[in-house]
Design a protein around this motif. Structure first.
Motif, PDB file in Angstrom:
ATOM      1  N   GLU A 163       0.977  -1.545   0.082  1.00 26.06           N
ATOM      2  CA  GLU A 163      -0.226  -0.124  -0.205  1.00 26.06           C
ATOM      3  C   GLU A 163       0.386   1.526  -0.101  1.00 26.06           C
ATOM      4  O   GLU A 163       2.588   1.766   0.138  1.00 26.06           O
ATOM      5  CB  GLU A 163      -1.108  -0.345   1.115  1.00 26.06           C
ATOM      6  CG  GLU A 163      -0.268  -0.111   2.306  1.00 26.06           C
ATOM      7  CD  GLU A 163      -1.279   0.160   3.384  1.00 26.06           C
ATOM      8  OE1 GLU A 163      -1.557   1.305   3.435  1.00 26.06           O
ATOM      9  OE2 GLU A 163      -1.248  -0.984   4.654  1.00 26.06           O
ATOM     10  N   GLY A 164       0.298   2.445  -0.430  1.00 29.22           N
ATOM     11  CA  GLY A 164       0.751   3.778  -0.312  1.00 29.22           C
ATOM     12  C   GLY A 164       1.566   4.503  -1.167  1.00 29.22           C
ATOM     13  O   GLY A 164       2.947   4.820  -1.407  1.00 29.22           O
ATOM     14  N   LEU A 165       0.927   3.322  -2.334  1.00 22.82           N
ATOM     15  CA  LEU A 165       2.048   3.505  -3.503  1.00 22.82           C
ATOM     16  C   LEU A 165       1.512   4.714  -4.842  1.00 22.82           C
ATOM     17  O   LEU A 165       0.354   5.324  -4.489  1.00 22.82           O
ATOM     18  CB  LEU A 165       1.604   2.002  -4.852  1.00 22.82           C
ATOM     19  CG  LEU A 165       2.362   1.228  -4.141  1.00 22.82           C
ATOM     20  CD1 LEU A 165       2.031  -0.355  -5.248  1.00 22.82           C
ATOM     21  CD2 LEU A 165       4.164   1.197  -3.661  1.00 22.82           C
ATOM     22  N   SER A 166       2.396   5.347  -5.374  1.00 23.45           N
ATOM     23  CA  SER A 166       2.688   6.686  -6.014  1.00 23.45           C
ATOM     24  C   SER A 166       2.248   6.063  -7.517  1.00 23.45           C
ATOM     25  O   SER A 166       1.497   7.327  -8.403  1.00 23.45           O
ATOM     26  CB  SER A 166       3.138   7.964  -5.498  1.00 23.45           C
ATOM     27  OG  SER A 166       4.534   6.913  -6.096  1.00 23.45           O
ATOM     28  N   GLU A 167       3.073   5.132  -7.606  1.00 19.24           N
ATOM     29  CA  GLU A 167       3.271   4.855  -9.550  1.00 19.24           C
ATOM     30  C   GLU A 167       3.821   3.391  -9.482  1.00 19.24           C
ATOM     31  O   GLU A 167       3.662   2.378  -8.649  1.00 19.24           O
ATOM     32  CB  GLU A 167       4.032   5.626 -10.299  1.00 19.24           C
ATOM     33  CG  GLU A 167       5.666   5.505  -9.626  1.00 19.24           C
ATOM     34  CD  GLU A 167       7.073   6.064  -9.826  1.00 19.24           C
ATOM     35  OE1 GLU A 167       7.968   6.276  -9.609  1.00 19.24           O
ATOM     36  OE2 GLU A 167       6.484   7.298 -10.952  1.00 19.24           O
ATOM     37  N   MET A 168       3.648   2.519 -10.952  1.00 18.97           N
ATOM     38  CA  MET A 168       3.718   1.374 -10.325  1.00 18.97           C
ATOM     39  C   MET A 168       5.080   0.986 -11.001  1.00 18.97           C
ATOM     40  O   MET A 168       5.286   0.351 -10.151  1.00 18.97           O
ATOM     41  CB  MET A 168       2.972   0.876 -12.513  1.00 18.97           C
ATOM     42  CG  MET A 168       1.949   1.198 -12.336  1.00 18.97           C
ATOM     43  SD  MET A 168       1.033  -0.937 -11.637  1.00 18.97           S
ATOM     44  CE  MET A 168       2.071  -2.035 -12.842  1.00 18.97           C
ATOM     45  N   ALA A 169       5.796   1.779 -10.575  1.00 15.81           N
ATOM     46  CA  ALA A 169       6.559   1.494 -10.258  1.00 15.81           C
ATOM     47  C   ALA A 169       7.530   0.866  -9.252  1.00 15.81           C
ATOM     48  O   ALA A 169       8.438  -0.056  -9.194  1.00 15.81           O
ATOM     49  CB  ALA A 169       7.984   2.512 -10.804  1.00 15.81           C
ATOM     50  N   GLY A 170       7.117   0.824  -8.211  1.00 14.11           N
ATOM     51  CA  GLY A 170       7.217   0.553  -6.762  1.00 14.11           C
ATOM     52  C   GLY A 170       6.839  -0.734  -7.068  1.00 14.11           C
ATOM     53  O   GLY A 170       7.032  -1.479  -6.285  1.00 14.11           O
ATOM     54  N   VAL A 171       6.042  -1.372  -7.520  1.00 18.47           N
ATOM     55  CA  VAL A 171       4.908  -2.278  -7.688  1.00 18.47           C
ATOM     56  C   VAL A 171       5.625  -3.393  -8.333  1.00 18.47           C
ATOM     57  O   VAL A 171       6.012  -5.295  -8.027  1.00 18.47           O
ATOM     58  CB  VAL A 171       3.955  -2.536  -8.017  1.00 18.47           C
ATOM     59  CG1 VAL A 171       3.029  -4.283  -8.175  1.00 18.47           C
ATOM     60  CG2 VAL A 171       2.598  -1.831  -7.288  1.00 18.47           C
ATOM     61  N   THR A 172       6.560  -3.143  -9.589  1.00 16.00           N
ATOM     62  CA  THR A 172       7.151  -3.611 -10.443  1.00 16.00           C
ATOM     63  C   THR A 172       8.943  -4.308  -9.338  1.00 16.00           C
ATOM     64  O   THR A 172       9.737  -5.121  -9.408  1.00 16.00           O
ATOM     65  CB  THR A 172       7.875  -3.167 -11.569  1.00 16.00           C
ATOM     66  OG1 THR A 172       8.282  -1.518 -11.242  1.00 16.00           O
ATOM     67  CG2 THR A 172       6.345  -2.875 -12.572  1.00 16.00           C
ATOM     68  N   LEU A 173       9.035  -2.863  -8.683  1.00 10.86           N
ATOM     69  CA  LEU A 173      10.480  -2.809  -8.336  1.00 10.86           C
ATOM     70  C   LEU A 173      10.261  -4.348  -7.297  1.00 10.86           C
ATOM     71  O   LEU A 173      11.424  -4.933  -7.031  1.00 10.86           O
ATOM     72  CB  LEU A 173      10.575  -2.137  -7.459  1.00 10.86           C
ATOM     73  CG  LEU A 173      11.770  -1.297  -6.498  1.00 10.86           C
ATOM     74  CD1 LEU A 173      13.375  -1.975  -7.522  1.00 10.86           C
ATOM     75  CD2 LEU A 173      12.343  -0.014  -6.090  1.00 10.86           C
ATOM     76  N   LEU A 174       9.661  -4.049  -6.025  1.00 13.13           N
ATOM     77  CA  LEU A 174       9.281  -5.060  -5.175  1.00 13.13           C
ATOM     78  C   LEU A 174       8.754  -6.226  -5.915  1.00 13.13           C
ATOM     79  O   LEU A 174       8.995  -7.569  -4.750  1.00 13.13           O
ATOM     80  CB  LEU A 174       7.939  -4.393  -4.161  1.00 13.13           C
ATOM     81  CG  LEU A 174       7.981  -5.206  -3.226  1.00 13.13           C
ATOM     82  CD1 LEU A 174       9.452  -4.940  -2.209  1.00 13.13           C
ATOM     83  CD2 LEU A 174       6.730  -4.510  -2.225  1.00 13.13           C
ATOM     84  N   LEU A 175       8.151  -6.401  -7.153  1.00 11.49           N
ATOM     85  CA  LEU A 175       8.073  -7.653  -7.498  1.00 11.49           C
ATOM     86  C   LEU A 175       9.292  -8.456  -8.103  1.00 11.49           C
ATOM     87  O   LEU A 175       9.290  -9.529  -7.808  1.00 11.49           O
ATOM     88  CB  LEU A 175       6.915  -7.771  -9.008  1.00 11.49           C
ATOM     89  CG  LEU A 175       7.290  -9.044  -9.334  1.00 11.49           C
ATOM     90  CD1 LEU A 175       6.015  -9.457  -8.745  1.00 11.49           C
ATOM     91  CD2 LEU A 175       5.897  -8.515 -10.995  1.00 11.49           C
ATOM     92  N   ARG A 176      10.282  -7.566  -8.833  1.00  5.88           N
ATOM     93  CA  ARG A 176      11.747  -8.554  -9.137  1.00  5.88           C
ATOM     94  C   ARG A 176      12.491  -8.800  -7.453  1.00  5.88           C
ATOM     95  O   ARG A 176      12.670  -9.419  -7.735  1.00  5.88           O
ATOM     96  CB  ARG A 176      12.009  -6.869  -9.479  1.00  5.88           C
ATOM     97  CG  ARG A 176      13.648  -7.355 -10.106  1.00  5.88           C
ATOM     98  CD  ARG A 176      14.257  -6.165 -11.012  1.00  5.88           C
ATOM     99  NE  ARG A 176      14.480  -5.609 -10.750  1.00  5.88           N
ATOM    100  CZ  ARG A 176      14.010  -4.073 -11.182  1.00  5.88           C
ATOM    101  NH1 ARG A 176      13.119  -3.784 -11.390  1.00  5.88           N
ATOM    102  NH2 ARG A 176      14.332  -3.283  -9.961  1.00  5.88           N
ATOM    103  N   LYS A 177      11.953  -7.584  -6.698  1.00 10.34           N
ATOM    104  CA  LYS A 177      13.399  -7.986  -5.739  1.00 10.34           C
ATOM    105  C   LYS A 177      12.722  -9.372  -4.983  1.00 10.34           C
ATOM    106  O   LYS A 177      13.727 -10.643  -4.507  1.00 10.34           O
ATOM    107  CB  LYS A 177      13.023  -7.006  -4.504  1.00 10.34           C
ATOM    108  CG  LYS A 177      13.690  -6.154  -4.825  1.00 10.34           C
ATOM    109  CD  LYS A 177      13.494  -5.256  -3.338  1.00 10.34           C
ATOM    110  CE  LYS A 177      13.673  -5.595  -1.887  1.00 10.34           C
ATOM    111  NZ  LYS A 177      13.845  -4.703  -1.128  1.00 10.34           N
TER     112      LYS A 177
END
Length: 562
Positions: free
Chosen positions: A215-229
């Motif tokens: 939660e607390g995301l401002s853009e899609m980049a946050g999701v893809t970064l965490l998904l990659r990790k």
């Protein structure tokens, strides 16, 4: 005269009070429990020793017993020990019937409930957390998702639900065993937790299905970064019995607000995306897109096949022995349902049992299993196993059917099985649905002489008071606790406490999921009367049971599965 030696020697903490509640005498057990000497306790009122707001309640209890002697009265209180520790203990007061001028008008006993409180705290913990991995469970995940969506609406921010499924885990279990499988699940849980932020929630929704709330995301980049990790963490090899294994996962992602506004909708869409990812090969992920309904289609196909499965004789009953730990002889069997799907092969019960429940087909399927299992047990009794019992799992929906008790009577009459040879296993969730129908059904089953056991005991929310309130005959300690012994001190404490509790209540206990000699040795030390698990035998078709049982009787103590 006989009371004085008992008063001094008993391990029960006791005190004699006058009718004002003043302590006139106490025994060594009370001194040990609270840490005060007899001299420090004499002359004090009992309610002085009660911690916090319980003192007025204690005072009222003393007054009620002193002024209207009748049956003993009890009250749960917290007591202040000399060292400052607060101890939970049940106070029971009884009038001695003596005249007030003789001084000793009341007998007080205090039962230490510290161990019981630990068990209750553990059970409360298990309401919201998965016992194997320590992650949030499905219930807690949905609650946190609901709260997260409320915050996201206020802050106009994004949130994401990621659902992970571990592929071909059944093959892994078949190759390495359930204990190693559980270790893999715990390692996956650990890696998921290490790869996310502290504000995110990681959960285990079911057997091989995990979820992540961001939660607390401002853009899609946050999701893809965490998904990659997370994917990098899960793609690293796992070391199992000195060899590397590379489990495969499928990941589905649904975003708030684009893919849904409600918790159920987001989870459903993330699961749909996960199923689509599973079709794309190893370690794939898929964002939800509108119109993605592969999960819905699969569910409809499975549901349609289920409707035909009974009439096509695609179901089969397997039996897992329940043994006497002293001799290895079978005391009973648990009937377990299997589905031989014409196209998919054997479908696991974790996949089709919930669907049977949701569609209502569990009523017909459950009746079929009952008839087959009772008839089979009677056949085995006639073939040389006269004392054999059969345990059948009964769903909440089936148990609360209006005609369930008449159905049981019909099946027993039809198969010739004695009522005492049938054990109905229900979950704690059934007992939580307190109603007149539940009480009536339980009472009617008890009058028939059929046994009732609580399955997976310790994983639900039900109060221990249910065990006294309802006519329950036995408990099954959930395998998640057995798998943790003897290495996990918490699981050992819970398992031992459940055994002790059951023993005090006169309940038969079955420990399920026994896989190692170490677990067997400890359960034998604790005198667990009935065991079940892969150490003795896997679930088997009906024609495999007699040879297994004959071998078990011929070679006592040889627990190698056939």
């Amino acid at each position: 005269m006989l009371f004085e030696p008992f008063f001094r020697q008993t391990s029960i903490a006791m005190a004699l009070l006058d009718r004002r509640g003043i302590i006139t005498s106490c025994n060594p057990a009370l001194e040990t429990l609270l840490g005060f000497s007899a001299g420090e306790l004499h002359g004090r009122t009992l309610f002085e020793l009660v911690d916090g707001e319980g003192s007025p309640s204690c005072r009222r209890l003393i007054h009620n017993v002193a002024t209207a002697p009748a049956l003993p009265l009890s009250l749960g209180l917290y007591w202040t020990c000399k060292n400052g520790r607060v101890l939970p203990g049940d106070l029971t007061l009884l009038s001695t019937g003596e005249e007030p001028e003789k001084g000793n008008g009341l007998i007080a006993t205090i039962e230490d409930r510290s161990e019981s409180k630990v068990v209750e705290a553990r059970l409360a913990y298990l309401t919201n957390f998965d016992p194997l991995t320590g992650l949030a469970n499905d219930l807690l995940f949905r609650d946190r998702l609901k709260q997260a969506l409320s915050r996201s609406r206020r802050e106009a921010s994004m949130a994401a639900v990621l659902v992970f499924n571990l592929k071909r885990f059944k093959d892994f279990n078949d190759s390495f065993g359930l204990a190693i499988g559980d270790r893999l699940l715990k390692e996956i849980a650990s890696r998921l937790s290490c790869g996310v932020r502290q504000s995110d929630t990681v959960a285990r929704l079911s057997g091989t299905k995990f979820a992540l709330l961001i939660e607390g995301l401002s853009e899609m980049a946050g999701v893809t970064l965490l998904l990659r990790k997370v994917r990098e963490s899960l793609s690293a090899p796992f070391l199992v019995e000195e060899q590397e294994v590379f489990p495969s996962t499928s990941v589905g992602i649904a975003l708030f607000p684009d893919d849904g506004n409600q918790p159920e909708e987001l989870i459903r869409n993330a699961e749909s995306a996960m199923y689509r990812a599973g079709l794309s090969g190893r370690n794939s992920y898929q964002f939800y897109t509108e119109g993605m309904n592969s999960q819905a289609r699969q569910r409809l196909r499975l549901e349609s096949a289920l409707y035909r499965a009974l009439e096509r004789n695609e179901f089969e009953v397997y039996y897992q022995p329940q043994i006497d730990p002293a001799s290895g002889a079978p005391l009973g069997v648990e009937a377990l349902m299997r589905w031989n799907h014409p196209d998919r092969g054997v479908v696991g019960p974790d996949e089709f049992i919930p669907l049977l429940e949701e569609t209502g087909l569990i009523i017909a399927a459950g009746e079929w299993v009952l008839r087959i299992a009772c008839a089979q047990c009677r056949t085995w009794q006639d073939e040389g196993f006269p004392d054999l019992r059969v345990a059948v799992n009964i769903s909440a929906r089936q148990f609360l059917e209006k005609n369930f008790v008449p159905l049981l009577q019909e099946i027993l009459k039809e198969t010739g099985l004695e009522a005492g040879s049938l054990d109905l296993e229900i979950t704690e969730s059934v007992l939580m649905q307190e109603s007149e129908r539940l009480t009536g059904t339980l009472g009617a089953i008890a009058l028939l002489g059929i046994h009732i056991s609580i399955d997976d005991f310790g994983t639900g929310y039900s109060s221990l008071a249910y065990l006294k309130r309802f006519p329950v005959n036995g408990l099954k300690i959930d395998r998640s606790f057995i798998q943790g012994i003897p290495g996990n001190s918490d699981d050992m404490a819970i398992a031992f406490a459940i055994l002790s509790l059951a023993g005090n209540l006169g309940l038969r206990v079955t420990a399920e999921g026994v896989e190692t000699e170490a677990q067997l040795g400890l359960l034998n030390t604790w005198r667990c009367p009935q065991l079940q698990g892969y150490l003795f035998a896997r679930p088997m078709p009906a024609d495999s049971f007699p040879p297994w049982a004959m071998k078990a009787l011929a070679t006592p103590g040889d627990y190698r599965p056939v």
